[in-house]
Scaffold this motif. Structure first.
Motif, PDB file in Angstrom:
ATOM      1  N   THR A   5       0.840  -1.199   0.000  1.00 19.01           N
ATOM      2  CA  THR A   5       0.000   0.000   0.000  1.00 19.01           C
ATOM      3  C   THR A   5       0.870   1.242   0.000  1.00 19.01           C
ATOM      4  N   SER A   6       0.343   2.296  -0.618  1.00 16.85           N
ATOM      5  CA  SER A   6       1.131   3.532  -0.624  1.00 16.85           C
ATOM      6  C   SER A   6       0.681   4.410   0.538  1.00 16.85           C
ATOM      7  N   PRO A   7       1.544   5.346   0.970  1.00 14.38           N
ATOM      8  CA  PRO A   7       1.186   6.194   2.104  1.00 14.38           C
ATOM      9  C   PRO A   7      -0.101   6.960   1.829  1.00 14.38           C
ATOM     10  N   ALA A   8      -0.908   7.135   2.898  1.00  8.53           N
ATOM     11  CA  ALA A   8      -2.209   7.803   2.759  1.00  8.53           C
ATOM     12  C   ALA A   8      -2.016   9.285   2.432  1.00  8.53           C
ATOM     13  N   PRO A   9      -2.980   9.885   1.731  1.00  4.22           N
ATOM     14  CA  PRO A   9      -2.887  11.325   1.443  1.00  4.22           C
ATOM     15  C   PRO A   9      -2.948  12.145   2.733  1.00  4.22           C
ATOM     16  N   VAL A  10      -2.224  13.252   2.726  1.00  3.52           N
ATOM     17  CA  VAL A  10      -2.186  14.153   3.884  1.00  3.52           C
ATOM     18  C   VAL A  10      -2.420  15.580   3.398  1.00  3.52           C
ATOM     19  N   THR A  11      -3.195  16.335   4.179  1.00  2.00           N
ATOM     20  CA  THR A  11      -3.352  17.769   3.901  1.00  2.00           C
ATOM     21  C   THR A  11      -2.598  18.566   4.952  1.00  2.00           C
ATOM     22  N   VAL A  12      -1.898  19.595   4.530  1.00  2.00           N
ATOM     23  CA  VAL A  12      -1.219  20.494   5.478  1.00  2.00           C
ATOM     24  C   VAL A  12      -1.820  21.887   5.320  1.00  2.00           C
ATOM     25  N   ILE A  13      -2.358  22.397   6.432  1.00  2.00           N
ATOM     26  CA  ILE A  13      -2.941  23.751   6.463  1.00  2.00           C
ATOM     27  C   ILE A  13      -1.948  24.661   7.167  1.00  2.00           C
ATOM     28  N   GLY A  14      -1.511  25.708   6.489  1.00  2.00           N
ATOM     29  CA  GLY A  14      -0.533  26.632   7.079  1.00  2.00           C
ATOM     30  C   GLY A  14       0.848  26.329   6.530  1.00  2.00           C
ATOM     31  N   LEU A  15       1.395  27.270   5.774  1.00  2.00           N
ATOM     32  CA  LEU A  15       2.711  27.057   5.157  1.00  2.00           C
ATOM     33  C   LEU A  15       3.680  28.151   5.570  1.00  2.00           C
ATOM     34  N   GLY A  16       3.716  28.420   6.881  1.00  2.00           N
ATOM     35  CA  GLY A  16       4.793  29.258   7.402  1.00  2.00           C
ATOM     36  C   GLY A  16       6.068  28.428   7.415  1.00  2.00           C
ATOM     37  N   ASP A  17       7.046  28.855   8.178  1.00  2.00           N
ATOM     38  CA  ASP A  17       8.320  28.114   8.225  1.00  2.00           C
ATOM     39  C   ASP A  17       8.085  26.665   8.656  1.00  2.00           C
ATOM     40  N   MET A  18       7.241  26.484   9.687  1.00  2.00           N
ATOM     41  CA  MET A  18       7.052  25.127  10.203  1.00  2.00           C
ATOM     42  C   MET A  18       6.137  24.307   9.297  1.00  2.00           C
TER      43      MET A  18
END
Ligand code: FVH
Length: 298
Positions: A5-18
């Motif tokens: 299986t391939s890694p599950a999709p992920v959403t990232v909210i907030g694209l500051g430095d961290m």
């Protein structure tokens, strides 16, 4: 995740430095990563690396079962996700924004009220450490949901689950950071003393401060045991002796034009502890009870 299986999709909210570092670590681990940021231009470099830009928080939340948020503070989080409330049902929100335990509890209740699972987290790392074994992320919240997503979250660094209470990770995060600022405050004061007579702070730090502080961290487990047992007796470093020496720290600082703002509160606490009945031969661990003044004692 099995080999097939391939890694599950992920959403990232907030694209500051961290947030950018988090998204990059998920990409590196092979996840399909959807990103959203209030200022859309910050998604550009990540899109060039393979991320998918969502046009809205709602579209970002819809894209993945696991939604990782890392923005400036909790009001920003609620502002960002406010337009995505109807999409959160069935999603897992992992909130890595710095905040108070109370904010974590409120946000957990809000997310669960919308049908989402919630995990709160505290990142013990700077952006450059994310994705390396030196990064530790503390988590608390829905335990079974954490287990479900643990493999994905390990892409960010070591994952430490502290329990099911939403505020536990935030409390530990704040306790660790206040410990760190105590150390940094000590550095600032001692560096100012050395500079007051023209000394070189680099030479002082490398040859004397660092070896000294490194050696002194060795006493922390013994002090911690004293706090937990309530037996603060020390063999040779009693509060009365420490208070007398501390007066020298204050007068030597003042004589050199070094403000005592950083070190004076510790003096005040020692005086207070002794005036409230602490044993003069107790160690500084006894001050934990003085700091907790006004709260129920164990
Ligand atoms: N960077 C670090 O060293 C530390 C390490 C430990 C954890 N902290 C915490 O992580 C959170 C984010 O920190 P950051 O370093 O990414 O912070 P910034 O680079 O300043 O980015 C802030 C992001 O927040 C977005 N944002 C701010 N206000 C709003 C809002 N009202 N609505 C939506 N998003 C908002 C901001 O968006 P933009 O200004 O780019 O449009 C950034 O994405 C933080 O809790 C640290 O304490 C970092």
């Amino acid at each position: 995740m099995s080999a097939s299986t391939s890694p599950a999709p992920v959403t990232v909210i907030g694209l500051g430095d961290m947030g950018t570092a988090l998204a990059r670590a998920f990409l590196k681990a092979g996840h399909t990563v959807t990103v959203w940021n209030r200022s859309a231009a910050k998604a550009g470099p990540l899109v060039a690396e393979g991320a998918v830009r969502a046009d809205s928080p709602a579209a970002a939340v819809e894209a993945s079962p696991l939604v990782v948020a890392c923005v400036l503070d909790y009001p920003a989080l609620r502002e960002a996700l406010g337009t995505a409330e109807d999409r959160l049902s069935g999603r897992t929100l992992v909130n890595l924004t710095n905040g108070t335990p109370e904010e974590a509890q409120e946000t957990g209740a809000w997310a669960r009220g919308l049908g989402a699972s919630y995990i709160d987290g505290g990142i013990m790392a700077v952006p450059a450490m994310i994705g390396t074994p030196d990064a530790v992320v503390l988590y608390s919240g829905d335990a079974s949901v954490f287990s479900q997503h643990e493999a994905a979250l390990r892409a960010l660094g070591a994952a430490s689950f502290l329990g099911s209470a939403d505020g536990t990770a935030a409390l530990n995060d704040i306790a660790l950071l206040t410990g760190m600022y105590g150390l940094l405050g000590g550095f600032v004061h001692s560096a100012a003393l050395i500079r007051s007579e023209g000394g070189t702070v680099t030479e002082f730090t490398e040859n004397r401060l660092l070896p000294w502080l490194t050696a002194m961290t060795g006493i922390l487990p013994a002090l911690a045991r004293q706090v937990d047992s309530g037996d603060f007796r020390t063999e040779g470093s009693g509060l009365a002796m420490q208070l007398r020496a501390y007066e020298n720290f204050l007068s030597a600082s003042r004589a050199r034009g070094v403000r005592t703002d950083l070190i004076a509160p510790f003096h005040t606490l020692m005086e207070r502890a002794l005036s409230e009945g602490a044993d003069p031969s107790d160690d500084v661990s006894a001050l934990v009870d003085t700091v907790r003044d006004g709260r129920d004692r164990d």
